[in-house]
Design an enzyme around this catalytic site. Sequence first.
Site, short mmCIF file in Angstrom:
data_model
loop_
_atom_site.label_atom_id
_atom_site.label_comp_id
_atom_site.label_asym_id
_atom_site.label_seq_id
_atom_site.Cartn_x
_atom_site.Cartn_y
_atom_site.Cartn_z
N ARG A 51 1.92 -124.40 60.76
CA ARG A 51 1.19 -124.94 61.90
C ARG A 51 0.10 -125.95 61.52
O ARG A 51 0.01 -127.03 62.10
CB ARG A 51 0.50 -123.82 62.70
CG ARG A 51 1.38 -123.15 63.70
CD ARG A 51 1.00 -121.70 63.78
NE ARG A 51 1.36 -121.10 62.51
CZ ARG A 51 2.57 -120.60 62.24
NH1 ARG A 51 3.47 -120.59 63.16
NH2 ARG A 51 2.87 -120.11 61.04
N THR A 52 -0.74 -125.58 60.57
CA THR A 52 -1.92 -126.41 60.33
C THR A 52 -1.51 -127.77 59.77
O THR A 52 -1.94 -128.82 60.26
CB THR A 52 -2.90 -125.69 59.40
OG1 THR A 52 -3.08 -124.36 59.88
CG2 THR A 52 -4.24 -126.39 59.35
N LYS A 80 -1.25 -129.85 36.78
CA LYS A 80 -1.53 -130.23 35.38
C LYS A 80 -2.98 -129.95 35.04
O LYS A 80 -3.47 -130.34 33.98
CB LYS A 80 -1.26 -131.72 35.19
CG LYS A 80 0.16 -132.14 35.50
CD LYS A 80 0.29 -133.65 35.28
CE LYS A 80 1.26 -134.28 36.26
NZ LYS A 80 1.07 -135.73 36.35
N ARG A 101 -6.18 -127.55 52.50
CA ARG A 101 -6.08 -126.09 52.45
C ARG A 101 -6.01 -125.68 50.99
O ARG A 101 -5.30 -126.30 50.19
CB ARG A 101 -4.83 -125.60 53.17
CG ARG A 101 -4.57 -124.12 52.92
CD ARG A 101 -3.52 -123.54 53.82
NE ARG A 101 -4.01 -123.48 55.20
CZ ARG A 101 -3.33 -122.89 56.18
NH1 ARG A 101 -2.17 -122.32 55.95
NH2 ARG A 101 -3.82 -122.87 57.41
N HIS A 129 -11.65 -121.01 58.59
CA HIS A 129 -10.54 -121.85 59.07
C HIS A 129 -11.00 -122.52 60.37
O HIS A 129 -10.57 -122.16 61.47
CB HIS A 129 -9.30 -120.97 59.30
CG HIS A 129 -8.00 -121.70 59.46
ND1 HIS A 129 -7.91 -123.06 59.71
CD2 HIS A 129 -6.72 -121.24 59.41
CE1 HIS A 129 -6.64 -123.40 59.80
NE2 HIS A 129 -5.89 -122.32 59.62
N1 CP Z 1 -2.59 -120.50 61.80
C1 CP Z 1 -2.29 -121.05 60.62
O1 CP Z 1 -3.16 -121.41 59.83
O2 CP Z 1 -0.93 -121.16 60.40
P1 CP Z 1 -0.29 -121.82 59.11
O3 CP Z 1 -0.65 -120.94 57.93
O4 CP Z 1 1.20 -121.87 59.38
O5 CP Z 1 -0.90 -123.18 58.94
#
Ligand code: CP
Length: 305
Positions: A51-52, A80, A101, A129
């Site tokens: 999703r993100t 590396k 992320r 998040h």
């Molecule tokens: N909600 C969320 O962060 O989903 P993903 O891990 O699929 O990005």
Amino acid sequence: MRSLIDILELSLEEIDQLIATAEDIIAHPEKYRESCKYKKLATLFFEPSTRTRLSFEAAMHELGGQVLSVSSAGSSSAAKGESIADTAKTVSCYADIIAMRHPKEGAPMVAAMNASIPVINAGDGGHNHPTQTLADLLTIWREKGRFTGLTIGLCGDLKFGRTVHSLIAAMARYTGNKFVLISPEELKLPSYVKKDILQKNGIEYVQTTDLESALPALDVLYMTRVQQERFFNEEDYLRLKDSYILTPEKLEKANKDLKILHPLPRVNEISVGVDADPRACYFKQVLNGKYMRMALILKLLEVEV
Ligand code: CP
């Protein structure tokens, strides 16, 4: 130039503005189709995501911009041994904004300190998040029509659940909200979140292990996955993974106006039988995430539409 590492970096007025922009994008998508023409978003994902990453990329495409993507730790020079600081300096030469992320808490902050372009925290380990919280806020706003006076149940992995930590921080700023923290003993909300956010601000909360007895009082239920990737010990994960499974039968005791959210992915914690219940909002939440990320990209790139 601004980055977004923690949801608390946005004032309540800025949250309202982002929601207003998202609502305008939903109503008039054509107005925004070229607003990021010639701009590039780099998505640097050192942990899996559906999703993100894809919603950030869809957001940039729908704003008329372009996307550069690192979709796994193994596909970049991080494999590396390149540092986050050097990666951030390098990507600043190619892109206008970064969404990162990383499994290590604080990694996007290090990137922001070294980049010359805005950095968005797209999830750092078990910490925060903030853009999931923007998706959650738009969902609560659209479904409940307010951010105040809500009884919010958070259920599952409250210890490692970064979406939970960010959502509590965001909702604790509005008046009259109460939190019901539902988790196994081993996955309780970290004491730093309780002390720094709930206790410091005099917010009412209860902790329980029992979802069914908590359900009738809730306005919002935020289910979360027990995250296998955060456990050091497979045995503990197997013991705790099915602690809570929301089913249509359990929901018979819940409020008719309850709204069920989940950041997804789900594993077992919401049975698919719940998906047809009008109270289930988690796929609306997915779509809301794209609109809020569009609004955030416009804000951080200082694009006027
Ligand atoms: N909600 C969320 O962060 O989903 P993903 O891990 O699929 O990005």
